[in-house]
Write an enzyme that holds these catalytic residues in place. Structure first.
Site: not given
Ligand SMILES: Cc1cc2nc3c(=O)[nH]c(=O)nc-3n(C[C@H](O)[C@H](O)[C@H](O)COP(=O)(O)O)c2cc1C
Length: 322
Positions: A149, A87, A151-152, A91, A214, A185
């Site tokens: 993140s 992704n 993505n910023t 934000f 993350n 985080k």
């Molecule tokens: C579509 C998507 C959006 C995410 N948005 C955020 C976010 O806004 N803030 C954040 O701290 N982590 C965000 N994450 C990261 C997740 O909270 C998590 O740390 C990461 O995906 C690893 O866990 P997973 O493998 O179980 O998905 C996002 C992950 C995905 C897949």
């Protein structure tokens, strides 16, 4: 679509968990250690529905002070062959004022963390975090400071020692006396020495827990045609990186600060492995795509079974036993 559907569910009470799954972290009592990671319910629209699905806690957000659209679409890719997601949402969220309204209207109980970030075009990102703490503290059981993140652009630079000291100083000042605990985080992509520095600063600044981790910007071998898309990779291929990062944080901290594991957790075995590696709590998101809405319940049941088999009375006993 999923969030829209969850909004239609009639209100219900969250399930009861076996007592053995309960764990106290940062002064909060978690009925189950299995939480929903940030990014699924960015605007705090369905936290209670996710508790009903069997999560022991739900982290909403990331919310930024001002609403923002996020990156142009497409920005979210399913790598089905790899059980992964990439992704670059950036934000997208309706802003903190909208989230606080929804959270204020909540009647039911259950632990809701609020994950906060900075607006992409903010002139002072640290001020955005301080503002986020002040705004969201009254409705948050904990606050998660998201500086990881990918993505910023430039955001992860806040993990560097000097910036981190300044950021966490401002954040702590912004949290009023008696305010909620603050979790930090971090990214799984850290250079040698970063882990130790982050641990030292977090402990010095009295941060209550670290969320590891993350999404990753690294690209292990992947099968999907979306492998080359820019953004953060999550799900199964993140698992070894997130587990190694957790182990590094455990070694660096020696248990002096609670750790919350995220990244590629897709079942009870993964959750148990993280707990034994030092995590007091776990979070997941991507595996929901492939495993469905019953996943949190199944993991909770599996963990309770693991405890029984190993003759332990509680999750706390298992933390860091690896
Ligand atoms: C579509 C998507 C959006 C995410 N948005 C955020 C976010 O806004 N803030 C954040 O701290 N982590 C965000 N994450 C990261 C997740 O909270 C998590 O740390 C990461 O995906 C690893 O866990 P997973 O493998 O179980 O998905 C996002 C992950 C995905 C897949």
């Amino acid at each position: 679509m999923t969030i829209g559907a969850l909004k239609l569910l009639p209100p219900r009470s969250p399930p009861d968990f076996p007592d053995s799954l309960a764990i106290d972290v940062a002064g909060l009592h978690f009925p189950s250690p299995v939480g929903l990671a940030a990014g699924f319910d960015k605007d705090a629209e369905v936290p209670d529905a996710m508790l009903v699905l069997g999560f022991g806690f739900v982290e909403v957000g990331t919310v930024t002070p001002l609403p923002q659209a996020g990156n142009p679409k497409p920005r979210l890719f399913r790598l089905a062959e790899d059980q992964a997601v990439i992704n670059r949402m950036g934000f997208n969220n309706a802003g903190q004022a909208a989230a606080i309204e929804r959270l204020r209207r909540r009647k039911r109980r259950g632990i809701i963390g609020v994950n906060i970030g900075a607006n992409k075009d903010s002139a002072d990102r640290i001020a955005d975090y301080a503002a986020g703490v002040r705004t969201m503290a009254p409705v948050a059981d904990y606050l998660a400071i998201n500086i990881s993140s990918p993505n910023t652009p430039g955001l992860r630079g806040l993990q560097d020692e000097g910036a981190l000291v300044e950021l966490l100083g401002e954040v702590r000042e912004a949290r009023a006396e008696g305010g909620p605990p603050i979790f930090l985080k971090v990214a799984p992509d850290l250079e040698t020495g970063d882990t130790e520095r982050i641990v030292r600063v977090a402990i010095d600044m009295k941060i209550d827990a670290l969320i590891v981790a993350n999404t990753t910007v690294s690209r292990p071998p992947l099968k999907s045609r979306f492998a080359g898309e820019a953004g953060g990779l999550s799900g199964a291929p993140l698992k070894p990186f997130a587990l190694q990062a957790l182990r590094n944080f455990r070694v660096a901290s020696g248990g002096a600060i609670p750790l919350i594991a995220a990244g590629g957790i897709a079942g009870a075995n993964d959750a148990w492995e993280r707990i034994c590696a030092g995590a007091s709590l776990v979070q997941l998101y991507s595996a929901l795509v492939y495993e469905g809405p019953g996943l949190a319940r199944r993991i909770a049941d599996g963990l309770a079974e693991r405890l029984r088999r190993s003759g332990m009375a509680s999750i706390a006993e298992a933390v860091g036993t690896e």
